[in-house]
Design an enzyme around this catalytic site. Structure first.
Site, PDB file in Angstrom:
ATOM      1  N   GLU A 109      41.237 -61.297  16.706  1.00  0.00           N
ATOM      2  CA  GLU A 109      40.254 -62.549  16.768  1.00  0.00           C
ATOM      3  C   GLU A 109      40.399 -62.418  17.599  1.00  0.00           C
ATOM      4  OE1 GLU A 109      43.073 -66.530  17.811  1.00  0.00           O
ATOM      5  OE2 GLU A 109      44.061 -64.600  18.959  1.00  0.00           O
TER       6      GLU A 109
ATOM      7  N   ASP B  15      45.699 -59.677  17.999  1.00  0.00           N
ATOM      8  CA  ASP B  15      45.920 -60.691  18.669  1.00  0.00           C
ATOM      9  C   ASP B  15      45.228 -60.701  19.485  1.00  0.00           C
ATOM     10  OD1 ASP B  15      46.703 -64.005  18.176  1.00  0.00           O
ATOM     11  OD2 ASP B  15      48.475 -63.263  19.874  1.00  0.00           O
TER      12      ASP B  15
END
Length: 509
Positions: free
Chosen positions: A243, A206
């Site tokens: 990401e 993330d």
């Protein structure tokens, strides 16, 4: 530093927002045992890897603010349940990627609870702290919003403290400070635990571009060298997909140390094209991005998706138009890369911001009291009135579900479609920007793929060098079933063409 293991890279992946997928115990919240009960479904669909959104203990519904990196949130189950899920997935040839949040923790994490006590606390250095003068001197009291964070004022007060802490995403999510060697040691322990002790197959990472704050951002790419070194030492075959919500030029350097990153530029381009009904030279842009990625890692994996848990669902982007929903799937699943399906895309789920409403419950059956149905939220977009549940779609050959299933299995069976490394992609010029066409060359059998993005039938003139491609392997246009029979392509239709009479190497005549 990356070994060529293309045969082991999952061809089609599936993102599960755990809370919304399937409930096993009647509390209205999706859980690990619910996922276990659907492993056969996912295997039959053709899924080869599952990305689980965070499963660690957390005070939020989405669980991106972790309080314990070594445990499972009781809402979702236990570590025993997780190991059962892992074993069941592996029995079916499905990998499990854990969503690992190393950019920030919750303010309720023991590290931060210690850090906020005093400047002398040993955990203070795990986070970013500055007083007003330091913040003003650096000119960092506010920031411009970005696609992945709408926070303008990222510095937050700690009562009774003259220093503020930095939290890019939310005051309840303080950013970690990786200048701390002690913190790096803790992260290394966490990596070892999940890869070695538990046995996950990799991580979805993330906020990879925000590991360091904006004033120190050049350090973010180098952090992943440290991270990937630990992963490689612990489990050489483990997979990392990050990401990096940014434009292609900023994304590329992250491939130096990571296997894959999500291609957000492609996601938004596909959405624009579906709405406008016209190509925007996407194949040329993809080729340019591949050339750039390759400079940093010749074995890069392009993780592609239509949308994910932070974006409005593709079904709502196209206004619920079933033909456009199918067209979106046809494009995604015929482009090179490693596609990630957001749970429910295969049944045409809908959803618009705010975030909880793009994470609504999966519809398994037409019964509103279906015990598998999660009910932690009252859905606004995906309801039994707007979306046919899976049980109804399985028997409908023209359903969104069967469209996805057929395409996924075709992708897995055709070498030209499932080539992930060294992407095989060339544009095919048809002289009509309503038509998106490309060539997937392969020694076994090359393919031509054509999509009509427009709202009306379009004339189809195959270039002379592709004139032998008349055998239809897949079509959503009734005009073309087994062979290219007319020079027309219906609106929102797709066809996959192979050379006439051609069979793949090793395929029966």
């Amino acid at each position: 530093m990356f070994a060529d293991r293309s045969a082991s890279i999952p061809k089609v992946c599936y993102e599960i927002f755990v809370r919304s997928f399937c409930d096993s115990n009647g509390d209205g919240i999706g859980d690990l045992n619910g996922i276990i009960s659907k492993l056969d479904y996912l295997a039959d669909l053709g899924i080869e890897a599952i990305w689980l959104t965070p499963i660690h203990p957390s005070p939020s519904y989405h669980k991106y603010d972790v309080t314990d990196y070594y445990a499972i949130d009781p809402e979702y189950g236990t570590m025993v349940d997780f190991k059962r899920l892992l074993a069941g997935a592996h029995e079916r040839g499905i990998a499990i990627y854990l969503d690992l949040i190393v950019n920030h923790t919750s303010t309720l994490h023991p590290w931060f609870e210690e850090a906020r006590k005093s400047k002398d606390n040993p955990y203070r250095h795990f986070y970013w702290w500055m007083n007003e003068d330091q913040i003003d001197h650096l000119g960092i009291s506010e920031r411009e919003t970005s696609d992945d964070s709408q926070v303008v004022y990222p510095w937050h007060k700690n009562p009774g403290d003259d220093e503020k802490y930095y939290g890019l995403f939310y005051k309840g999510m303080p950013d970690l400070n990786y200048h701390s060697e002690a913190l790096r040691e803790e992260i290394a322990k966490i990596i070892r635990f999940w890869l070695n002790d538990v046995g996950v197959d990799g991580f979805r990472l993330d906020a990879a571009r925000h590991i360091y704050p904006e004033w120190d951002q050049e350090q973010s790419t180098s952090f992943w060298e440290f991270f990937s070194k630990i992963v490689g030492e612990v489990k050489p075959g483990a997979f990392t997909v990050a990401e990096v919500w940014a434009e292609t030029e900023e994304v590329a350097p992250y491939f130096r140390n990571l296997n894959a990153t999500f291609h957000f530029d492609l996601s938004f381009a596909l959405q624009r094209m579906l709405l406008a009904g016209r190509d925007e030279e996407i194949i040329d842009k993809l080729q340019a991005s591949f050339n750039l990625f390759q400079k940093y890692n010749p074995l890069f994996v392009n993780a592609i998706m239509l949308t994910n848990h932070d974006q409005e669902r593709i079904g709502s982007v196209v206004g619920g138009d079933i033909e456009k929903i199918k067209l979106a799937a046809s494009i995604l699943l015929t482009l090179p890369g490693q596609p990630y399906l957001y749970y429910g895309e295969e049944i045409g789920m809908l959803g618009k911001k705010p975030d909880p409403y793009i994470r609504e419950p999966f519809l398994w059956a037409p019964d509103p009291d279906d015990p598998q149905l999660t009910n932690w939220i009252t859905p606004e977009f995906t309801t039994l009135k707007t979306v046919a549940p899976l049980s109804e779609q399985t028997g409908d050959l023209n359903s969104v579900f069967n469209h996805y299933k057929k395409l996924i299995h075709l992708r897995r069976s055709e070498p030209a479609l499932n080539q992930i490394l060294a992407p095989n992609l060339q544009p095919v010029r048809l002289g009509d920007d309503r038509l998106l066409a490309y060539f997937r060359p392969h020694v076994d059998r090359s393919l031509v793929i054509i999509h009509n993005l427009g709202d009306t039938e379009s004339e189809l003139t195959i270039p002379e060098d592709k004139s032998l491609f008349t055998q239809v392997l897949f079509s959503t246009d009734p005009l073309h079933e087994t062979n290219l029979t007319t020079k027309r392509l219906s609106a929102h239709s797709s066809i996959i063409l192979a050379p006439a009479g051609n069979t793949r190497t090793g395929e029966k005549q």
